[in-house]
Structures are given as C-alpha cells and as structure tokens.
Enzyme design. Structure first.
Site, mmCIF file in Angstrom:
data_model
loop_
_atom_site.group_PDB
_atom_site.id
_atom_site.type_symbol
_atom_site.label_atom_id
_atom_site.label_comp_id
_atom_site.label_asym_id
_atom_site.label_seq_id
_atom_site.Cartn_x
_atom_site.Cartn_y
_atom_site.Cartn_z
ATOM 1 N N GLY A 1 8.436 -3.895 -4.593
ATOM 2 C CA GLY A 1 7.136 -3.500 -5.138
ATOM 3 C C GLY A 1 6.213 -2.970 -4.057
ATOM 4 C CG HIS B 1 8.958 2.174 -2.729
ATOM 5 N ND1 HIS B 1 7.750 1.783 -2.197
ATOM 6 C CD2 HIS B 1 9.876 1.287 -2.274
ATOM 7 C CE1 HIS B 1 7.915 0.702 -1.472
ATOM 8 N NE2 HIS B 1 9.198 0.378 -1.485
ATOM 9 C CG LEU C 1 4.932 7.013 3.569
ATOM 10 C CD1 LEU C 1 4.944 7.493 2.122
ATOM 11 C CD2 LEU C 1 3.497 6.980 4.080
ATOM 12 C CB SER C 2 5.927 0.500 5.948
ATOM 13 O OG SER C 2 6.024 -0.908 5.832
ATOM 14 C CB SER C 3 5.121 -2.350 1.231
ATOM 15 O OG SER C 3 5.928 -1.567 0.375
ATOM 16 N N GLY D 1 16.115 3.410 1.449
ATOM 17 C CA GLY D 1 15.461 4.260 2.445
ATOM 18 C C GLY D 1 16.087 4.104 3.825
ATOM 19 C CG HIS E 1 5.080 3.325 -0.016
ATOM 20 N ND1 HIS E 1 6.198 4.059 0.283
ATOM 21 C CD2 HIS E 1 5.284 2.107 0.546
ATOM 22 C CE1 HIS E 1 7.017 3.338 1.018
ATOM 23 N NE2 HIS E 1 6.501 2.141 1.186
ATOM 24 C CD GLU E 2 5.779 10.779 -2.458
ATOM 25 O OE1 GLU E 2 5.125 10.488 -3.484
ATOM 26 O OE2 GLU E 2 6.790 11.518 -2.474
ATOM 27 C CE LYS F 1 9.149 1.625 7.777
ATOM 28 N NZ LYS F 1 9.545 0.286 7.412
#
Ligand code: PAF
Length: 289
Positions: A32, A38, A189-191, A152, A35-36, A154
């Site tokens: 959850g 995901h 990008l990371s939560s 990802g 963000h972009e 990432k």
C-alpha cells in the site's frame, strides 16, 4: 471497476471465471501507500495479461518482514487513496486482507528459507527480512495463483530473491521486474519518502546522484565508479551510508579484473534522519578502457 476483496473466499470467487477459462492473471503485490512507482507496475501487469486478463493488486503490510525497532507501526496505511490509484490504473481486484486472514494461526510454522543471497546487503542489517518477504509472497502466489507477477527493480535484492524462489520452488509464476520510477531530481519513488522532512528530502537525492556519478565513471572501472559515488556522498551532510557496492547483475561478486563492457549493478543503502533508503542502477564496467 476495481473490486475490493478482504477474504480469501472473496478473492477466489472474483478470480474463479478467469481460472476456469484459462485467462492469464496478472499480480502486483504491495504494502500500500501507493505511488507512481506502483502504478507503473500495474501498467506492466496490464500489458502482460492484455485487456481481458484480470490484474490483481494486494495491499498488505506484512508483519513477518519487519524486524524489532523497524517501522511496522508507523508504516503508512492509506487504503482509500490506494483504491483510487488502482481504479485509475484499471486494476480489477484489490486484495486487502487483515493480518488474521493471511496468518490465521499466528506466525506460520513453515516458512521460506531464502538462502545465502538473503544474508548480504539488506539481509545483513535486516536479519529475517527476506524470509518474511518470501513467505508472504509465496502465500500470496498460492492465494492469487497468478500467471505473471510484477515487482519493482527499486527493491533489487528482493526481486532477485523472488525470481530465485519462483525458479527453485517451481512456482509456475513469471516474475517480471519493472524499472524504478524517479522524481524529476532523481530520487527513487518509495512509500518511505513520506517520512522525510523537506531538508531530508533534499539530502535524500544524494543517493541517486551518487549512483549517476558512478554510472558516468564506470567506463574507467569499478574503483573509479565507486570513487565518483563516494565523492557525492562526502558532499552530503545528513546521509549515513550503510553500504555502497558494485556487483554482477545477479548480485554475485564481480571478477577482480572484469572484461571491458561487463554489465554490473551498483547498490546503495543509507539512513537519512531515521529513514533507511535504498536505490540501485545498472552500470557498464570498463567500456572506455
Ligand atoms: O515490496 C513490497 O512492497 C513487499 O516487500 C512485498 C513484495 C509486497 C511483500 O510484502
């Protein structure tokens, strides 16, 4: 329209006809706080299964992969906003189970042993983490029964381990890696970026700057690439480096004198304030020698 399932039964019912008709199922497991990055995974899943195959996104903050003192309690839980992202991306099913639904008897007695690849890099500072990741991913694969699952790049080590698990345990799932999405200034990008104060957010760009600097120097060899990255890191104030390494793309050691144009990966982990961030990029070593 995106449909929300909270139980195994609801999920099974929603996927029943696709399974009966042999329509491929695409799957994006997440925790959850979408963000972009995901959203891009959802688009890859859609490409893979086409317009008729269902795309399933799971949203589950998996306690098993958090160590003592990590951010399990403060990990962002933003279901409503997450559902909007899924709706926008044309996701068919969101599976958002409770902890009891996933682990009905408490912690499972049988878990996935991730092997030696889980003992390096992230595994060194986060013992038990990858065992928890692989166990929940195996369970989710068992519940969703996807044909293709997208993760990802990432979380590069995680992706490598999930690929390995799928191959070693013959899970019959095509594990696909999707490129890291970045802010215009390079930050991956990371939560967890939402934990950063504006100053820390600024400092956090040091990680990607270090990796880009290494990429630019990689033609001159591993040591030149590492030096370029370290020079960027020295310029930053609030970045506490955990590791900076160059490995082969499968995360094994590179030969001491790699052939010109050897493909490699550079990986970094650092703490910015109390937030631990990771990033990685591909490199071509020795191309300009
Ligand atoms: O990358 C993540 O968000 C998690 O580690 C995963 C793969 C969903 C397992 O909980």
């Amino acid at each position: 329209m995106t449909v929300l399932a909270s139980t195994r039964e609801e999920l099974a019912k929603l996927l029943d006809s696709a399974r009966r008709d042999g329509i491929p199922v695409g799957f994006v497991p997440t925790m959850g706080a979408l963000h972009e990055g995901h959203a891009s995974l959802m688009r890859v899943a859609r490409e893979r299964v086409g317009s008729t195959g269902p795309v399933v996104v799971s949203i589950f903050v998996n306690p098993l992969q958090f160590g003592a003192g990590e951010d399990l309690d403060r990990y962002p839980r933003t279901l409503e906003a997450d559902l909007e992202v899924c709706e926008r991306e044309g996701v068919d099913v969101v599976f958002a189970p409770s902890v009891e639904e996933v682990y009905p008897g408490g912690d499972p007695q049988v878990t996935v042993a991730p092997g030696p690849l889980a003992e390096v890099l992230e595994g060194k500072t986060r013992p038990g983490h990858f065992g928890g990741v692989l166990t929940v991913v195996a369970k989710l694969f068992g519940l969703v029964k996807p044909d293709v699952a997208v993760f990802g790049e990432k979380d590069y080590q995680q992706l490598a381990l999930i690929r390995r698990m799928a191959a070693d345990l013959c899970l019959g799932v095509d594990v696909v890696g999707a490129p890291t999405q970045r802010e215009p200034d390079g930050l991956a990008l990371s939560s967890r970026n939402r934990y950063l104060s504006p100053e820390q957010r600024e400092e956090a760009t040091t990680l990607s700057r270090a990796l880009y600097a290494a990429q630019a120097e990689a033609g001159h060899g591993v040591e030149a690439a590492l030096q370029a990255a370290r020079a960027e890191l020295r310029r930053a104030k609030g970045v506490d480096l955990d590791y900076l390494v160059i490995t082969d793309p499968a995360l094994a050691a590179l030969p001491t004198d790699p052939e010109p144009a050897t493909e490699a990966r550079i990986l970094i982990a650092a703490r910015v304030g109390t937030t631990r961030l990771i990033d990685n990029m591909s490199l071509t070593i020795g191309a300009s020698r």
